[in-house]
Design an enzyme around this catalytic site. Structure first.
Site, PDB file in Angstrom:
ATOM      1  N   VAL A   1       0.880  -1.232   0.025  1.00 46.48           N
ATOM      2  CA  VAL A   1       0.110  -0.110   0.182  1.00 46.48           C
ATOM      3  C   VAL A   1       0.713   1.376   0.117  1.00 46.48           C
ATOM      4  O   VAL A   1       0.332   2.073  -0.724  1.00 46.48           O
ATOM      5  CB  VAL A   1      -1.113  -0.306   1.202  1.00 46.48           C
TER       6      VAL A   1
ATOM      7  N   LYS B   1      15.858  -2.396   2.277  1.00 40.79           N
ATOM      8  CA  LYS B   1      14.649  -1.976   1.269  1.00 40.79           C
ATOM      9  C   LYS B   1      15.044  -0.533   0.685  1.00 40.79           C
ATOM     10  O   LYS B   1      14.752  -0.581  -0.674  1.00 40.79           O
ATOM     11  CB  LYS B   1      13.540  -2.163   2.182  1.00 40.79           C
TER      12      LYS B   1
ATOM     13  N   GLU C   1      -3.593  -6.337  -5.477  1.00 39.36           N
ATOM     14  CA  GLU C   1      -2.468  -6.921  -5.933  1.00 39.36           C
ATOM     15  C   GLU C   1      -2.389  -7.502  -7.405  1.00 39.36           C
ATOM     16  O   GLU C   1      -3.440  -7.672  -7.669  1.00 39.36           O
ATOM     17  CB  GLU C   1      -1.665  -7.896  -5.195  1.00 39.36           C
TER      18      GLU C   1
ATOM     19  N   LYS D   1     -13.947   0.052   4.544  1.00 36.84           N
ATOM     20  CA  LYS D   1     -12.872  -0.777   4.230  1.00 36.84           C
ATOM     21  C   LYS D   1     -13.171  -2.239   4.617  1.00 36.84           C
ATOM     22  O   LYS D   1     -13.020  -3.024   3.699  1.00 36.84           O
ATOM     23  CB  LYS D   1     -11.485  -0.412   4.916  1.00 36.84           C
TER      24      LYS D   1
ATOM     25  N   LYS E   1     -16.562 -15.596 -10.105  1.00 32.66           N
ATOM     26  CA  LYS E   1     -15.830 -16.530 -10.495  1.00 32.66           C
ATOM     27  C   LYS E   1     -15.561 -17.776  -9.142  1.00 32.66           C
ATOM     28  O   LYS E   1     -14.883 -17.560  -8.400  1.00 32.66           O
ATOM     29  CB  LYS E   1     -14.480 -16.156 -11.090  1.00 32.66           C
TER      30      LYS E   1
ATOM     31  N   GLY F   1     -14.166 -20.983  -7.784  1.00 27.89           N
ATOM     32  CA  GLY F   1     -12.822 -21.810  -7.809  1.00 27.89           C
ATOM     33  C   GLY F   1     -12.580 -22.331  -6.596  1.00 27.89           C
ATOM     34  O   GLY F   1     -13.333 -22.918  -5.853  1.00 27.89           O
TER      35      GLY F   1
ATOM     36  N   CYS G   1      -5.267  -9.910   2.532  1.00 28.79           N
ATOM     37  CA  CYS G   1      -6.335  -9.291   3.056  1.00 28.79           C
ATOM     38  C   CYS G   1      -7.821  -9.718   3.190  1.00 28.79           C
ATOM     39  O   CYS G   1      -8.074  -9.525   4.387  1.00 28.79           O
ATOM     40  CB  CYS G   1      -6.518  -8.250   1.437  1.00 28.79           C
TER      41      CYS G   1
ATOM     42  N   LYS H   1      -7.507 -12.079   6.323  1.00 33.44           N
ATOM     43  CA  LYS H   1      -7.314 -11.465   7.436  1.00 33.44           C
ATOM     44  C   LYS H   1      -8.339 -10.323   7.793  1.00 33.44           C
ATOM     45  O   LYS H   1      -8.777 -10.449   8.981  1.00 33.44           O
ATOM     46  CB  LYS H   1      -5.915 -10.474   7.195  1.00 33.44           C
TER      47      LYS H   1
HETATM   48  C1  UGA Z   1      -8.595  -7.200  -2.340  1.00 33.94           C
HETATM   49  C2  UGA Z   1      -9.554  -6.010  -2.699  1.00 33.94           C
HETATM   50  O1  UGA Z   1     -10.061  -6.729  -3.925  1.00 33.94           O
HETATM   51  C3  UGA Z   1      -9.058  -4.932  -2.804  1.00 33.94           C
HETATM   52  O2  UGA Z   1      -9.841  -3.817  -2.961  1.00 33.94           O
HETATM   53  C4  UGA Z   1      -8.220  -4.553  -1.078  1.00 33.94           C
HETATM   54  O3  UGA Z   1      -7.711  -3.015  -1.329  1.00 33.94           O
HETATM   55  C5  UGA Z   1      -7.418  -5.463  -0.981  1.00 33.94           C
HETATM   56  O4  UGA Z   1      -7.925  -6.744  -0.779  1.00 33.94           O
HETATM   57  C6  UGA Z   1      -6.925  -5.137   0.525  1.00 33.94           C
HETATM   58  O5  UGA Z   1      -7.427  -4.884   1.268  1.00 33.94           O
HETATM   59  O6  UGA Z   1      -5.698  -4.551   0.373  1.00 33.94           O
HETATM   60  P1  UGA Z   1      -6.547  -8.533  -3.356  1.00 33.94           P
HETATM   61  O7  UGA Z   1      -6.270  -9.186  -2.142  1.00 33.94           O
HETATM   62  O8  UGA Z   1      -5.155  -8.013  -4.029  1.00 33.94           O
HETATM   63  O9  UGA Z   1      -7.410  -7.105  -3.313  1.00 33.94           O
HETATM   64  O10 UGA Z   1      -7.004  -9.571  -4.491  1.00 33.94           O
HETATM   65  P2  UGA Z   1      -8.569  -9.803  -5.289  1.00 33.94           P
HETATM   66  O11 UGA Z   1      -8.406  -9.538  -6.594  1.00 33.94           O
HETATM   67  O12 UGA Z   1      -9.644  -8.932  -4.719  1.00 33.94           O
HETATM   68  O13 UGA Z   1      -8.714 -11.264  -5.179  1.00 33.94           O
HETATM   69  C7  UGA Z   1      -8.767 -12.011  -3.724  1.00 33.94           C
HETATM   70  C8  UGA Z   1      -8.985 -13.312  -3.890  1.00 33.94           C
HETATM   71  O14 UGA Z   1     -10.325 -13.736  -4.423  1.00 33.94           O
HETATM   72  C9  UGA Z   1      -7.909 -14.041  -4.757  1.00 33.94           C
HETATM   73  O15 UGA Z   1      -7.371 -15.319  -4.282  1.00 33.94           O
HETATM   74  C10 UGA Z   1      -8.732 -14.377  -5.994  1.00 33.94           C
HETATM   75  O16 UGA Z   1      -8.406 -15.802  -6.916  1.00 33.94           O
HETATM   76  C11 UGA Z   1     -10.093 -14.795  -5.475  1.00 33.94           C
HETATM   77  N1  UGA Z   1     -11.318 -14.489  -6.016  1.00 33.94           N
HETATM   78  C12 UGA Z   1     -11.514 -13.109  -6.913  1.00 33.94           C
HETATM   79  C13 UGA Z   1     -12.174 -15.455  -6.771  1.00 33.94           C
HETATM   80  O17 UGA Z   1     -12.095 -16.753  -6.226  1.00 33.94           O
HETATM   81  N2  UGA Z   1     -13.400 -15.446  -7.489  1.00 33.94           N
HETATM   82  C14 UGA Z   1     -13.481 -13.968  -8.172  1.00 33.94           C
HETATM   83  O18 UGA Z   1     -14.485 -13.904  -8.723  1.00 33.94           O
HETATM   84  C15 UGA Z   1     -12.667 -12.954  -7.760  1.00 33.94           C
END
Ligand code: UGA
Length: 440
Positions: free
Chosen positions: A11, A35, A153, A202, A249, A251, A258, A261
């Site tokens: 972040v 770093k 991410e 959030k 989706k 899976g 995120c 936690k």
């Molecule tokens: C997530 C949120 O999407 C962000 O908005 C937030 O800022 C971030 O957490 C955070 O709190 O810092 P992130 O963890 O990077 O972001 O990843 P996502 O793209 O949201 O995916 C999270 C998980 O959900 C992945 O394992 C992904 O494979 C899974 N996922 C996502 C599914 O299984 N199905 C879906 O349809 C979408």
């Protein structure tokens, strides 16, 4: 505006680079000297598409610097952004030690009116504590605001420069106006609210997205039993604008640093005020069991897994990142080892991180996707990297000892698979070439 960002994790680093990109003078501070040295050389400690290029451009333009010297960086700042980690405690609650430590140091260094903005994900009420700590450590004028972060991410730069919305939690107009001004180049969708509501937005957003995922995963499990196709179901549902197509989706469940936690933290936050968040507890439970579908399907295809060579395509919790925190691959691989199988693993970018987490002698670390499937009894696709999605399935079939694929991310269409003899087990869709009788 002179901005100092404390913490160069996901972040902090992405925000720092992006605030510089939109015209601010940014100093990023971290305690980790290595770093900072790396960042000053133009390197980045994480894998994030587009970040390094943007970092170099802004550093070269003199808009972005990196230092371990918090005191001078804070002294010259109009805005200090706190972006240090809030890892989970064993109870699920967020560990606020790093925030409190950073805020104490900031308090003793501010000079002239300064806004302290908290971007780290913190439980409702934390910003009151932040204000109290600063008030105890300074006589200078300051305001505390909450500016939660919604970047993902893998698309962090894009998300930060083109956000759906910016949320600003402030308790006075002066600070709110300055923060609105700062974010106007990014979007007009700016929600100004009170601090506690901003903190809650959030957690509620992440919890809701996690709920969508667990919901569609349960629908997928029912589809499997009834011969329906969850892809079709999600499409049909998603066209309803009240539902929307995103995060439907099916899976093997969500991972990362995120959702796992923040869902547990929100359950705990609710528990602290004697509220039993039943729905979210189920979301977490469904997510935990969803990964075992991969093992069930391997059993279905192969019978005993003892002595079997199983290729694993993908270790990161999702594509576009080298992050393996809470990745479903961890427990799936542990289970395979426990059952006597040999996992042959490959990920385009997350191999090193995964090896740091689990360097088990039974794991065979492969050079590429082909090396992984060679001579295998089955392949499990756990992360939908593009190179797996575009793979030559005929070649895969030829290299494997048994052409069996468990697709944890539903990347292949039925027509593609039907042109091969691969026994294919997706999530929430009917299997193809299910050879159960022949193999057992
Ligand atoms: C997530 C949120 O999407 C962000 O908005 C937030 O800022 C971030 O957490 C955070 O709190 O810092 P992130 O963890 O990077 O972001 O990843 P996502 O793209 O949201 O995916 C999270 C998980 O959900 C992945 O394992 C992904 O494979 C899974 N996922 C996502 C599914 O299984 N199905 C879906 O349809 C979408």
């Amino acid at each position: 505006m002179n901005i100092t960002v404390i913490g160069t994790g996901y972040v902090g680093l992405v925000s720092g680079v992006c605030y510089a990109e939109i015209g601010n003078k940014v100093t990023c501070v971290d305690k980790d000297e290595n770093k900072i040295k790396l960042l000053n050389r133009g390197g980045i400690p994480i894998y994030e598409p587009g970040l390094q290029e943007l970092l170099m451009v802004n550093a070269d333009a003199g808009k972005l610097t990196f230092t371990t010297d918090l005191e001078s960086a804070v002294r010259s700042a109009d805005l200090v952004i706190i972006a240090v980690g809030t890892p989970p405690l064993p109870s699920g609650e967020a560990d606020l030690r790093y925030i409190e430590g950073a805020v104490r140091e900031v308090a003793s260094s501010i000079h002239g009116y300064t806004i302290v903005a908290v971007k780290s994900t913190v439980p409702v009420g934390t910003n009151d504590r932040v204000r109290q700590i600063i008030a105890e450590g300074t006589t200078q004028e300051f305001d505390v605001v909450s500016v939660p972060e919604f970047l993902r991410e893998g698309s962090a730069v894009k998300d930060t420069l083109n956000p759906d919305r910016i949320v600003i939690g402030a308790d006075n107009k002066r600070a709110a106006d300055i923060l609105v001004e700062l974010h106007i180049p990014l979007t007009e969708e700016i929600v100004v609210t009170d601090i506690r509501s901003a903190e809650m937005i959030k957690y509620a957003s992440n919890a809701f997205l996690a709920t969508k995922i667990s919901f569609i995963n349960e629908i997928a499990n029912i589809c499997e039993k009834m011969g329906a196709d969850v892809g079709e179901v999600a499409k049909g549902m998603g066209l309803d604008r009240r539902i929307g197509p995103a995060f439907l989706k099916a899976g093997i469940g969500y991972g990362g640093s995120c959702f796992p936690k923040d869902t547990k933290a929100l359950i705990q936050i609710a528990g602290n005020v004697e509220y039993d968040f039943k729905l979210l507890k189920s979301v977490v439970e469904v997510n935990q069991t969803q990964r075992w579908g991969v093992i069930d399907k391997l059993y279905r295809a192969l019978g005993s897994l003892s002595g079997r060579k199983i290729a694993i395509w993908g270790l990161a919790f999702k594509p576009g990142t080298d992050d393996v925190r809470e990745a479903p691959a961890i427990e799936i691989i542990e289970k395979l080892i426990e059952l006597g199988a040999t996992p042959k693993v490959y990920d385009p970018v997350a191999m090193d991180n995964f090896r740091e987490l689990m360097d088990h002698p039974s794991i065979s670390w492969c050079l590429n996707e082909w090396d992984a499937v060679s001579g295998c009894d089955a392949v499990c696709l756990l992360t939908e990297w593009e190179e797996f999605c575009n793979i030559d399935l005929h070649k895969v079939e030829q290299l494997m000892a048994r052409p069996v694929m468990v697709d944890g991310r539903n990347v292949f269409g039925a027509e593609q698979i039907k042109q091969t003899s691969i026994a294919y087990y997706p999530v929430g869709r009917p299997p193809i070439n299910d050879k159960i009788e022949e193999i057992v």
